[in-house]
Motif scaffolding. Structure first.
Motif, mmCIF file in Angstrom:
data_model
loop_
_atom_site.group_PDB
_atom_site.id
_atom_site.type_symbol
_atom_site.label_atom_id
_atom_site.label_comp_id
_atom_site.label_asym_id
_atom_site.label_seq_id
_atom_site.Cartn_x
_atom_site.Cartn_y
_atom_site.Cartn_z
ATOM 1 N N MET A 20 -0.245 20.095 -4.597
ATOM 2 C CA MET A 20 -1.237 20.842 -4.522
ATOM 3 C C MET A 20 -0.556 21.999 -3.582
ATOM 4 S SD MET A 20 -4.518 18.613 -4.844
ATOM 5 C CE MET A 20 -5.407 19.670 -3.537
ATOM 6 N N PRO A 35 -6.886 13.354 -9.332
ATOM 7 C CA PRO A 35 -6.986 12.920 -7.588
ATOM 8 C C PRO A 35 -7.742 11.707 -7.251
ATOM 9 C CG PRO A 35 -8.442 14.564 -8.229
ATOM 10 C CD PRO A 35 -7.648 14.213 -9.444
ATOM 11 N N PRO A 36 -7.236 10.937 -6.311
ATOM 12 C CA PRO A 36 -7.619 9.795 -5.988
ATOM 13 C C PRO A 36 -9.159 10.029 -5.707
ATOM 14 C CG PRO A 36 -6.475 10.325 -4.100
ATOM 15 C CD PRO A 36 -6.359 11.523 -5.571
ATOM 16 N N TRP A 59 -11.621 9.265 -3.106
ATOM 17 C CA TRP A 59 -11.607 8.767 -1.936
ATOM 18 C C TRP A 59 -12.966 8.026 -1.701
ATOM 19 C CZ3 TRP A 59 -7.295 8.173 0.304
ATOM 20 C CH2 TRP A 59 -6.512 9.136 0.006
ATOM 21 N N TRP A 95 -7.525 4.671 0.894
ATOM 22 C CA TRP A 95 -7.342 4.283 -0.270
ATOM 23 C C TRP A 95 -7.475 3.065 -0.918
ATOM 24 C CZ3 TRP A 95 -3.341 1.655 -2.879
ATOM 25 C CH2 TRP A 95 -3.133 2.148 -4.016
ATOM 26 N N TYR A 144 1.352 13.701 -5.086
ATOM 27 C CA TYR A 144 0.226 14.503 -5.697
ATOM 28 C C TYR A 144 -0.478 15.815 -4.552
ATOM 29 C CZ TYR A 144 -4.603 15.873 -7.495
ATOM 30 O OH TYR A 144 -5.478 16.432 -8.016
ATOM 31 N N TYR A 145 -0.543 15.374 -3.521
ATOM 32 C CA TYR A 145 -0.921 16.341 -2.546
ATOM 33 C C TYR A 145 0.367 17.466 -1.951
ATOM 34 C CZ TYR A 145 -5.683 14.455 -2.003
ATOM 35 O OH TYR A 145 -6.730 13.672 -1.972
ATOM 36 N N LEU A 155 1.763 4.673 -2.468
ATOM 37 C CA LEU A 155 1.153 6.124 -1.999
ATOM 38 C C LEU A 155 2.617 6.775 -2.267
ATOM 39 C CD1 LEU A 155 -1.002 5.449 1.088
ATOM 40 C CD2 LEU A 155 -1.590 6.107 -1.427
ATOM 41 N N VAL A 193 0.042 9.254 -4.344
ATOM 42 C CA VAL A 193 -1.248 10.080 -3.725
ATOM 43 C C VAL A 193 -0.475 11.197 -3.143
ATOM 44 C CG1 VAL A 193 -2.799 10.296 -2.068
ATOM 45 C CG2 VAL A 193 -2.841 8.436 -3.773
ATOM 46 N N THR A 217 0.647 -1.267 -0.032
ATOM 47 C CA THR A 217 -0.013 -0.059 0.078
ATOM 48 C C THR A 217 0.837 1.158 -0.218
ATOM 49 O OG1 THR A 217 -1.832 -1.255 1.447
ATOM 50 C CG2 THR A 217 -1.937 1.111 1.153
#
Lengths: 464, 317, 297
Positions: free
Chosen positions: B165, C65-66, C68, C49, B161-162, B151, B158, B147
């Motif tokens: 942002m 974006p994922p 959720w 996730w 990605y954030y 990420l 993810v 997992t």
């Protein structure tokens, strides 16, 4: 009840267990096939019970006195599976019939673990003629070692390029023809980066391992990680089964890889090319391991091209890609268009007992009907070694038009060869992937990485 | 006692009286025998499955054994090789860095969270937080690695990605030698936080409330309260948590193995990984045993130092 | 649990009860709550996730974006898990093995921990060090000799026993419970001795129950560790039907790791659910245990 007494007791306990452990640690290859009664034999077979249930049932109709016990060994890669098998050997419970891919062929053969099949194959040549006629000599040579045959190949995979057709269409590109070059490849990679439903696609992706990483690239650059030569011997096999086949000419008794040459200029050039793709942003992060992540990206239309063999076709379908949404082609040409492959087959434990029954089982498994009883063979999740199975029907399930490249990589290309895998291939692979990762992360230049790789490979050869 | 034992054979009589004596030495004997008896199952289990095999491994380290050929006695050669092997040193360095990063973050975070959660009077909220923090512990190491590997992915992960942002550039979490240990440390802290948290929670819950209340009345507040009163009272727990965590982290394997296979290069390779690879990869079981032995000694040493220092700061009630 | 008023109103300053100190306290509480919530989000995010990706088809998995909250729930991945592996049987195996080990460890560790904490016998310190030392032996170091013991000496390969017997003795549990027993004052024992109880009764009726927070913790942690153990079953178990569920999940990856990611994630979710349930249930006892464990004056 003084301290002295209890310490003595403790030491005694330690002594006893040390002796016990010492005795138990000595490896003794016992007879593991247990003959119970007249003809009854039990064989431990390294395979998945579900996949082979039908096969074993059919086999038992012919040979009811043979019981097959399944030993399901799982692993991420072939090297890992080989490690597990060896662990079992170390602990005294090896398998009677194992399954090994090229990565481990010379390991088992060279260390005397696998039994030579040459004599038996020749003795049963009438029965086996059909099989050998149907199997390319390239594959047979790949399972030979120092003049003898050790495995009967079951399936194989050569490295080709898969295309995600939706990304290609979006970029306005056609699937290239057989003679396409490295420059064509580069153009396609550039055109298919940064597009797709979220505009974040990559043109090309690969995984850091032995088979199919940047290995195909140095193959087409007409070089190899190790020097190559053919071992002598094997004439009996060639003359008996491949007497009139041009493709069998000049073949010997198996491959030898006498010395490392990791940092020769062509190798450096190949690595520089591949690392350059990452630098240019055409390739996502390169990781060590199997290909599951790449498949995820490919299926979600974030990857346009990647390396894979026949094994991807069926599993792409399983993962939800519509037949016809992906296509395959030969590897692009550079200084040559030499392809690399890996193949796998069953081997029989030397001195484990029950060899005759095991050989019958191997022969049984070489038949077409038998192979089709294995679910993942039947649904095009690998490339069958038998030419007659590689038909339009078989591959039609996947919707690819160029399916013929899978077997033609053998039939039409005599220079196709197995990935370099000497007896100590596991250790060699570790060195290979380690330095490759340093090059792809940009921490070492390709030249420096390959110099380092060469040094360690030389030390490895010296130790063996 | 006389009437009951009249019919019993004399030896049993003597033994029973010996055991049941109300004298001081009788009780001592009872305790001693009971002690050994109580220990028996544990000792047997540990000897058969840990001590014995460890000694077997020890013996193995004096040999060269690659499974196929019989073991060859080579004395201390494996150890000579161990001391001059640059890669093993790198393995220790990585392990040390990981241990320091992970354990310090773990202890501080777990203690803080335990203190804060302990104060919550709302049953529902405290259960919620307790469960939330412990959830990662319930995942297997393999599942965690898979997992978090996704990420932390450089391109499609993810986390990057954030970060993007909020204006931070994508970090090469798993593909750069500089950052990879941080990524693994974060993964490990994420996974193990709940475990240490529970230990601290238990410890805080068993702090004697009357001592705490007395201290408050005396005017101790805030940081003083924590450092002068709570931490010392909690010290057996802290010792336990940190010893356990350090030992665990020194044996670190699952996450780096699955997430990076030790890469790039050797930058996330721990000592246990190297041991596993020499044994199961390169088939050098003798050398692998030597590595295991060296790690064992290191762990022994580190724990010994911890216990020695603990005499100074741990306070048993 | 101390009442909040005591903190904000030290004796002698009643006039500022609602003053700066009060606001400071409220601010502190808000900050701590925010921190707690932030940490909870961090710990829960990967789970979300996993769950949401397992409900998507592989083609959607990597979209950023994922999502959720998955818009189109695709439960087929979960169905696939049941098709590919003997799920319930493997679950049963996991439960059997894990529960056997948990109860076994509670028994052996409470006895041994008590012995080290409260019983005096010659060689106690050395033995404790030996026990502690075994915790420092990396599991991977002993795996081959252990395999030899299990297979050649005991003949238990590919049985559930192979995973249970080695797990019954625990150095960690012994250490944990020793600390707990050491934290309980001697007064209880002295009182019981006066009443004529023998050592065994003292242990069983007094100290054993008092250490229940420690045992609850040990039970939860052991359950979790054993349930998630992957390496050992990998070595010892060969038949799919005898795999514990953690091993079964890896099977989902397929030959040459080409299984669908969403199916693997679905498998992960399914195999973690029982552990979560056990934890949520056991959590209440954990809390009560923790409450009871505090020694009242």
């Amino acid at each position: 009840m003084t301290d002295k007494i209890s310490r003595r007791d403790l030491l005694k306990m330690i002594g006893v267990s040390a002796v016990a452990a010492g005795v138990a640690a000595a490896p003794l290859v016992k007879v593991f096939a247990r003959p119970a009664g007249q003809d009854a034999v039990t064989l431990r077979f390294q395979e998945n019970a579900d996949d082979y249930a039908a096969v074993v049932a059919a086999f038992n109709e012919l040979f009811p006195n043979v019981t097959i016990e399944f030993v399901n060994v799982t692993g991420v890669d072939h090297a890992e599976i080989a490690s597990k098998i060896l662990a079992q050997l170390a602990a005294g419970t090896p398998v009677n019939i194992g399954y090994a891919a090229t990565e481990a062929t010379q390991l088992y053969a060279g260390e005397g673990l696998a039994m030579s099949l040459t004599e038996r194959a020749l003795a049963d040549s009438a029965e086996m003629a059909d099989y050998f006629a149907d199997v390319s000599p390239t594959l047979i040579e790949g399972m030979m070692y120092e003049g003898d045959l050790y495995q009967l190949p079951r399936d194989f995979n050569a490295a080709h390029i898969y295309f995600n057709k939706s990304l290609l269409e979006e970029a306005g590109i056609e699937v290239p023809g057989e003679e396409w070059t490295k420059d064509d490849f580069l153009a396609i990679a550039q055109a298919t980066t940064g597009i797709g439903p979220d505009s974040d696609s990559f043109g090309y992706g690969w995984t850091n391992r032995l088979w199919g990483s940047w290995t195909p690239w140095f193959f087409v650059n007409n070089t190899n990680l190790l020097t190559e030569e053919r071992a002598p011997g094997g004439e009996a096999i060639w003359s008996t089964f491949y007497a009139d086949q041009p493709l069998a000419e000049g073949r010997g008794g198996g491959w030898r890889w006498p010395a490392p040459q990791a940092n020769n200029p062509d190798m450096v050039e190949a690595l520089e090319f591949v690392v350059g793709l990452t630098d240019a942003g055409l390739t996502p992060q390169v990781e060590i391991g199997g290909g599951d992540r790449l498949q995820g990206f490919f299926v979600s239309n974030k990857l346009a091209m990647t390396i894979a063999g026949g094994f991807w076709a069926g599993s792409l379908n399983n993962a939800g890609m519509e037949p016809g949404s992906f296509e395959v082609q030969y590897f692009p040409a550079w200084k040559s268009q030499r392809h690399q492959f890996g193949t796998g087959g069953a081997w029989i434990l030397n001195g484990g007992g029950g060899e005759d029954a095991a050989w019958e089982f191997l022969k049984f498994n070489s038949r077409v009907e038998t192979m089709l009883m294995i679910p993942w063979m039947a649904n095009a999740s690998t490339t069958p070694v038998r030419r007659s199975m590689n038909t339009a029907e078989y591959w039609g399930q996947t919707g690819m038009e160029n399916w013929h490249v899978f077997y033609d990589a053998l039939d039409q290309r005599p220079d196709t060869a197995p990935i370099p895998a000497p007896v100590f291939s596991i250790e060699m692979t570790n060195i290979y992937t380690r330095f490759t990762s340093l090059a792809t992360s940009g921490e070492m230049t390709p030249q420096a990485a390959l110099d380092g790789m060469q040094a360690e490979l030389e030390a490895l050869y010296a130790r063996n | 006692m006389v009437s009951k034992t009249a019919t019993q054979p004399p030896q049993r009589n003597i033994i029973r009286r010996w055991l049941a004596a109300d004298t001081l030495s009788g009780i001592k004997r009872q305790r001693a025998i009971l002690g050994y008896l109580f220990l028996l199952p544990t000792i047997i289990g540990l000897v058969v499955f840990i001590v014995g095999p460890m000694i077997g491994s020890l013996a193995l380290s004096l040999y060269k054994w690659n499974v196929f050929r019989p073991p060859e006695f080579i004395g201390l050669d494996n150890f000579e090789r161990l001391f001059s092997d640059a890669r093993i040193l790198v393995g220790y360095r990585n392990t040390a860095i990981l241990v320091v990063m992970t354990v310090s973050l773990l202890e501080v975070l777990a203690f803080t969270l335990a203190m804060l959660v302990h104060k919550i009077s709302n049953r529902f909220l405290s259960t919620f937080f307790r469960t939330a923090y412990f959830l990662p512990v319930l995942l297997s190491g393999a599942a965690t690695a898979v997992t978090l590997g996704y990420l932390f992915h450089y391109d499609f992960g993810v986390i990057n990605y954030y970060l993007g942002m909020i204006g931070i550039e994508k970090i090469k979490w798993l593909i750069s030698s500089d950052v990879v240990l941080i990524a693994i440390a974060l993964t490990t802290v994420w996974r193990n936080l709940g475990f240490t948290f529970i230990i601290y929670l238990g410890g805080i819950a068993s702090l004697p409330t009357e001592v705490l209340e007395a201290a408050e009345v005396d005017g101790a507040r805030g940081l003083q309260r924590i450092t002068r009163i709570i931490l010392p009272l909690l010290s057996p727990t802290i010792l336990f948590a940190s010893v356990t965590d350090i030992i665990k982290m020194l044996q670190f394997f699952d996450e780096p193995f699955i997430m990076t296979r030790g890469g790039p290069g050797d930058s996330s390779r721990t000592v246990v990984m190297m041991m596993y690879e020499s044994g199961f990869g390169n088939l050098e079981f003798g050398y692998a045993s030597a590595i295991a032995l060296s790690l064992f000694i290191v762990i022994l040493g580190v724990t010994g130092v911890q216990f020695y220092l603990s005499k100074r700061w741990v306070f048993y009630r | 649990m101390t009442s909040s008023n005591v903190m904000s109103a030290p004796v002698g300053r009643t006039s500022s009860r609602r003053g700066f100190a009060w606001y400071q306290k409220q601010f502190g509480r808000t900050v701590s709550m925010a921190f707690l919530i932030f940490m909870a989000m961090l710990t829960l995010m990967p789970f979300l996730w996993v769950v949401s990706t397992s409900l998507r088809s592989p083609a959607q998995s990597f979209n950023l974006p994922p999502q959720w909250i998955p818009v189109d729930m695709d439960f087929s991945n979960y169905a696939r898990v049941f098709e590919e592996i003997p799920f319930w049987q493997q679950m049963g195996n996991s439960f059997f093995i894990t529960l056997a080990v948990v109860f076994g460890q509670l028994a052996t560790a409470s006895l041994a921990g008590y012995a080290f904490a409260r019983l005096k016998f010659p060689g106690r310190n050395i033995l404790f060090w030996v026990v502690l030392a075994t915790m420092m032996i990396p599991g991977q170091a002993t795996i081959i000799p252990v395999f030899i013991v299990i297979s050649r000496v005991l003949g238990l390969t590919d049985t559930l026993g192979a995973l249970i017997y080695p797990g019954l003795a625990t150095a960690f549990g012994t250490f944990l419970l020793r600390q707990y027993f050491m934290g309980i004052p001697d007064d209880f024992e002295e009182a019981a001795l006066v009443e004529g109880a023998n050592q065994w009764q003292i242990f069983r009726k007094i100290y054993f129950p008092l250490a229940s927070p420690g045992m609850a913790i040990l039970a939860v942690l052991t359950f979790n560790a054993k349930w998630n153990d992957y390496f050992t079953p990998l070595i010892f178990m060969s038949t799919k039907e005898r795999f514990p569920i953690t091993l079964g999940i890896v099977d989902l990856q397929g030959y040459m790791a080409t299984g669908s990611i969403s199916v693997v994630l679905a498998g992960i979710v399914l195999s973690t659910i029982p552990v979560i349930i056990i934890y949520v249930l056991g959590q209440r006892y954990l809390v009560e245990g923790l409450m009871m464990g505090g020694v009242k004056g």
